[in-house]
Design an enzyme around this catalytic site. Structure first.
Site, mmCIF file in Angstrom:
data_model
loop_
_atom_site.group_PDB
_atom_site.id
_atom_site.type_symbol
_atom_site.label_atom_id
_atom_site.label_comp_id
_atom_site.label_asym_id
_atom_site.label_seq_id
_atom_site.Cartn_x
_atom_site.Cartn_y
_atom_site.Cartn_z
ATOM 1 N N GLU A 104 31.580 7.958 -12.024
ATOM 2 C CA GLU A 104 31.058 6.849 -12.808
ATOM 3 C C GLU A 104 30.611 7.384 -14.170
ATOM 4 O O GLU A 104 29.901 8.386 -14.244
ATOM 5 C CB GLU A 104 29.880 6.274 -12.011
ATOM 6 C CG GLU A 104 28.892 5.483 -12.763
ATOM 7 C CD GLU A 104 27.651 5.201 -11.882
ATOM 8 O OE1 GLU A 104 27.731 5.303 -10.634
ATOM 9 O OE2 GLU A 104 26.602 4.895 -12.453
ATOM 10 N N HIS A 134 23.718 7.619 -2.276
ATOM 11 C CA HIS A 134 24.703 7.063 -1.342
ATOM 12 C C HIS A 134 24.618 7.699 0.043
ATOM 13 O O HIS A 134 25.606 8.274 0.518
ATOM 14 C CB HIS A 134 26.117 7.275 -1.887
ATOM 15 C CG HIS A 134 26.384 6.617 -3.206
ATOM 16 N ND1 HIS A 134 27.453 6.942 -4.016
ATOM 17 C CD2 HIS A 134 25.732 5.621 -3.855
ATOM 18 C CE1 HIS A 134 27.450 6.196 -5.108
ATOM 19 N NE2 HIS A 134 26.398 5.394 -5.046
ATOM 20 N N ASN A 150 31.595 4.124 -4.735
ATOM 21 C CA ASN A 150 30.256 3.583 -4.474
ATOM 22 C C ASN A 150 30.348 2.706 -3.222
ATOM 23 O O ASN A 150 31.286 1.924 -3.078
ATOM 24 C CB ASN A 150 29.788 2.766 -5.672
ATOM 25 C CG ASN A 150 30.036 3.511 -6.976
ATOM 26 O OD1 ASN A 150 31.173 3.802 -7.303
ATOM 27 N ND2 ASN A 150 29.001 3.825 -7.694
HETATM 28 P P1 FAE Z 1 19.884 -0.564 2.566
HETATM 29 O O1 FAE Z 1 20.443 -1.395 1.478
HETATM 30 O O2 FAE Z 1 19.236 0.728 2.214
HETATM 31 O O3 FAE Z 1 18.850 -1.479 3.365
HETATM 32 C C1 FAE Z 1 18.043 -1.005 4.397
HETATM 33 C C2 FAE Z 1 16.743 -1.812 4.402
HETATM 34 O O4 FAE Z 1 16.017 -1.514 5.597
HETATM 35 C C3 FAE Z 1 15.805 -1.487 3.249
HETATM 36 O O5 FAE Z 1 15.417 -2.686 2.616
HETATM 37 C C4 FAE Z 1 14.629 -0.779 3.918
HETATM 38 O O6 FAE Z 1 13.395 -1.008 3.251
HETATM 39 C C5 FAE Z 1 14.644 -1.364 5.295
HETATM 40 N N1 FAE Z 1 14.077 -0.507 6.343
HETATM 41 C C6 FAE Z 1 14.323 0.804 6.543
HETATM 42 N N2 FAE Z 1 13.686 1.267 7.652
HETATM 43 C C7 FAE Z 1 13.014 0.170 8.167
HETATM 44 C C8 FAE Z 1 12.179 -0.006 9.299
HETATM 45 N N3 FAE Z 1 11.939 1.003 10.153
HETATM 46 N N4 FAE Z 1 11.638 -1.219 9.510
HETATM 47 C C9 FAE Z 1 11.902 -2.250 8.664
HETATM 48 N N5 FAE Z 1 12.691 -2.134 7.566
HETATM 49 C C10 FAE Z 1 13.255 -0.930 7.331
HETATM 50 O O7 FAE Z 1 20.980 -0.213 3.661
HETATM 51 N N6 FAE Z 1 26.105 1.499 -4.207
HETATM 52 C C11 FAE Z 1 27.177 0.897 -4.773
HETATM 53 O O8 FAE Z 1 28.125 0.518 -4.065
HETATM 54 N N7 FAE Z 1 27.218 0.698 -6.132
HETATM 55 C C12 FAE Z 1 26.227 1.125 -6.968
HETATM 56 O O9 FAE Z 1 26.301 0.933 -8.176
HETATM 57 C C13 FAE Z 1 25.115 1.778 -6.388
HETATM 58 N N8 FAE Z 1 24.095 2.268 -7.157
HETATM 59 C C14 FAE Z 1 22.964 2.757 -6.542
HETATM 60 C C15 FAE Z 1 21.871 3.120 -7.318
HETATM 61 C C16 FAE Z 1 20.677 3.520 -6.733
HETATM 62 C C17 FAE Z 1 19.508 3.921 -7.590
HETATM 63 C C18 FAE Z 1 20.575 3.551 -5.314
HETATM 64 C C19 FAE Z 1 19.292 3.958 -4.642
HETATM 65 C C20 FAE Z 1 21.671 3.219 -4.533
HETATM 66 C C21 FAE Z 1 22.863 2.828 -5.134
HETATM 67 N N9 FAE Z 1 23.955 2.445 -4.374
HETATM 68 C C22 FAE Z 1 25.065 1.903 -4.974
HETATM 69 C C23 FAE Z 1 23.946 2.587 -2.905
HETATM 70 C C24 FAE Z 1 23.728 1.269 -2.167
HETATM 71 O O10 FAE Z 1 22.600 0.587 -2.690
HETATM 72 C C25 FAE Z 1 23.529 1.585 -0.671
HETATM 73 O O11 FAE Z 1 24.716 2.212 -0.203
HETATM 74 C C26 FAE Z 1 23.271 0.347 0.154
HETATM 75 O O12 FAE Z 1 22.096 -0.306 -0.269
HETATM 76 C C27 FAE Z 1 23.150 0.685 1.642
HETATM 77 O O13 FAE Z 1 23.143 -0.526 2.367
HETATM 78 P P2 FAE Z 1 22.532 -0.575 3.829
HETATM 79 O O14 FAE Z 1 22.697 -1.939 4.347
HETATM 80 O O15 FAE Z 1 23.104 0.558 4.616
#
Ligand code: FAE
Length: 553
Positions: free
Chosen positions: A408, A493, A531
């Site tokens: 990126e 990621h 991503n």
């Molecule tokens: P996620 O979105 O992390 O959701 C998990 C949720 O579960 C969160 O809200 C937590 O607070 C919650 N949680 C965790 N443990 C507990 C518990 N014990 N009890 C209750 N709640 C809980 O998971 N990906 C892209 O494709 N494109 C991008 O441009 C991109 N940029 C990014 C930039 C940053 C700064 C970051 C941090 C990530 C980026 N990502 C990007 C990665 C992407 O956001 C990530 O892969 C997804 O959010 C993961 O999705 P999940 O559903 O696995």
């Protein structure tokens, strides 16, 4: 003298040592993608309605409100199931004293970080010193979770990672998808579920004529030009930030978000985060409840009556436990993210609450090969004082077996000219790690070692050494430490830990425990080459289609 300083004469790079570190604070770690929409979207935002209480019994409970959790919530509620999400973070719906929901980017405040007293900016240094600063401890939107050998950045709140991410919405290359998930029917994925995910997420593309003309993408045009001059291919990358909104920002018609540098601490406008899309739609069914500031700590078969007993702690906005609760759920969907779900399941197996979980639980974790790096451009290649925080271009060298990289071209919106090209490289690093339970601390750790980044560094180096050599430029060694070129101590990621068709069946079920499912990034085997959120969303769509059709009645 740093490598950077030593070569200044040669590279004729313009660099202003007076430039304050404060200006960089906003710009640190922007190799992301992100955004929010107009007021009509905001009105539809999913709002918590009622916290669960001890003794409640619910048909379906989802742990976490990121991509996997949001898809599960929409498809369950549409099937008529009363569905409850437990989310450890806040609902990001209430403005602070400055009238904004999220922290400003250049001057991060307590809203920026999850329960830290000091920021942990991804681009941590500038010109010989740290750019971090003290903040108040608060349940902020971005968690920097130290997992031993690596800092894992994750979004916290209703919408999970979608609140903090860069919004880059990339469908993986079909050949690589088939390689990493051979048990999944790729015709179905590319014919039905990737398109369904892209539509549900509101993915859109930048107007290319505007891209070519706006000052805000000068940095991306320079990144493209320098890559192409070295023979690398570049490609436009879709995003969930509303590019029409961004054009209006440029025209001065609406409040600036991406064009004000907002991204990793949340976008106050423009970005279609999950609370505006999947979760808003699920909420509109009237069948969804979201309980915020509750962290699930235990899941075990219920003592009587079937289903699962789910324990959670309620926290206040400073992270203190204010209550513990136990509810019962017929079905539980683990959607706490790669780290959250893996930690919970590994602990439940080790503590004997879910002892029959397979040995594959906790295995196969990877950082999607993430490596960040910055280059100092020549003085005649300015990257612009104005930069959109939303990346929209990548260097695609994936087909080169010696340097498989999708990088990126990341913004560095410091509000001043820096001549820096910043990149978040996704490399094909084959290294993997395991989550392990430590019985003396009662915590789950990750076995990742810093040395496991080396294959990824070698791949990225092949690409960026070539560009530097062609351009007569050098790496910035002051962005990730003092004299440190590679930003290899962090990942945005996290993937794997509960891999599809290994730890689960081919649809995310945990067959040893009927009614338990995994539905997030932990299903993806450590690296997807782009991503990851489109892949996570599409896999969840695929798995939920089968689960809704077969398991609910
Ligand atoms: P996620 O979105 O992390 O959701 C998990 C949720 O579960 C969160 O809200 C937590 O607070 C919650 N949680 C965790 N443990 C507990 C518990 N014990 N009890 C209750 N709640 C809980 O998971 N990906 C892209 O494709 N494109 C991008 O441009 C991109 N940029 C990014 C930039 C940053 C700064 C970051 C941090 C990530 C980026 N990502 C990007 C990665 C992407 O956001 C990530 O892969 C997804 O959010 C993961 O999705 P999940 O559903 O696995």
């Amino acid at each position: 003298m740093s490598e950077y300083q030593a070569s200044r004469g040669k590279a004729a790079t313009t660099f202003n040592p007076q430039l304050s570190r404060r200006k960089f604070m906003a710009a640190t770690g922007l190799a992301v993608g992100a955004a929010a929409l107009s007021s009509s979207w905001t009105a539809a935002a999913a709002a918590p309605r009622r916290a669960l209480n001890t003794g409640d019994r619910v048909p379906a409970l989802i742990i976490g409100s990121g991509y996997g959790g949001a898809v599960a919530a929409l498809r369950l509620t549409q099937a008529g199931i009363d569905t409850h999400i437990i989310e450890m973070g806040r609902a990001w719906t209430t403005p602070g004293s400055d009238g904004k929901i999220f922290s400003p980017m250049l001057t991060p405040d307590k809203r920026a970080y999850w329960l830290r007293t000091r920021t942990a900016q991804p681009v941590s240094h500038f010109s010989g010193g740290s750019v971090d600063k003290d903040i108040e401890k608060y349940t902020g939107v971005l968690d920097c979770e130290n997992m031993g050998g690596i800092n894992v950045y994750q979004g916290r709140g209703v919408g999970g990672g979608s609140l903090a991410n860069g919004g880059m919405a990339v469908t993986p290359k079909r050949g690589y998808f088939e390689e990493i998930l051979p048990s999944v029917d790729s015709n179905e994925m590319y014919g039905t579920f990737f398109p369904r995910a892209n539509a549900g997420l509101g993915v859109n593309n930048i107007d290319q004529a505007w891209f070519e003309s706006t000052d805000y993408y000068q940095f991306a045009r320079v990144g493209r030009k320098t890559a192409q001059r070295s023979g690398f291919q570049t490609t436009f990358v879709p995003n969930v930030y509303d590019f029409d909104y961004m054009k209006k920002e440029d025209a001065g018609q609406v409040a600036k978000s991406a064009l004000a540098g907002e991204v990793i601490y949340g976008n106050n406008a423009g970005k279609k985060s999950l609370d505006k899309t999947y979760l808003a739609q699920a909420s509109a069914t009237g069948k969804l409840t979201i309980t915020t500031l509750h962290e699930v700590t235990k899941v075990a078969p219920a003592a009587s009556g079937g289903g699962y007993s789910v324990e959670m702690k309620q926290i206040d906005e400073q992270g203190n436990t204010v209550a513990t609760k136990t509810v019962t759920a017929d079905k539980v969907f683990f959607a706490a993210g790669s780290v959250g779900t893996s930690k919970l399941l590994v602990a439940m197996k080790a503590q004997g609450h879910l002892p029959n979980l397979p040995g594959a639980v906790g295995q196969g974790w990877g950082n999607n090969g993430n490596i960040m790096v910055g280059r100092a451009n020549q003085g005649w290649d300015p990257t612009g004082a104005k930069q959109s925080s939303i990346p929209t271009m990548g260097i695609d060298n994936w087909a080169d077996p010696a340097g498989p990289v999708f990088a990126e071209i990341a913004p560095f919106p410091a509000g001043t000219e820096l001549w820096v090209s910043l990149y978040l490289a996704i490399t094909k690093n084959p290294e993997r790690a395991q989550f392990q339970y430590n019985s003396s601390t009662g915590k789950v750790g990750l076995s990742w070692q810093a040395s496991q980044n080396q294959p990824g560094i070698n791949m990225a180096k092949r690409v960026f050494d070539k560009i530097n050599s062609k351009e007569g430029t050098i790496y910035r060694t002051d962005l990730f430490g003092v004299y440190k070129t590679w930003g290899d101590g962090l990942t945005y990621h996290p993937l794997g830990g509960c891999i599809l068709n290994q730890a689960t069946d081919n649809f995310g079920r945990l067959p040893e425990y009927p009614g338990l499912y995994v539905m997030d990034g932990s299903l993806v085997p450590g690296n997807v080459g782009v991503n990851p959120f489109v892949t996570i969303t599409a896999l969840a769509e695929r798995n939920m289609a089968t689960i809704v059709a077969n398991d609910l009645h």
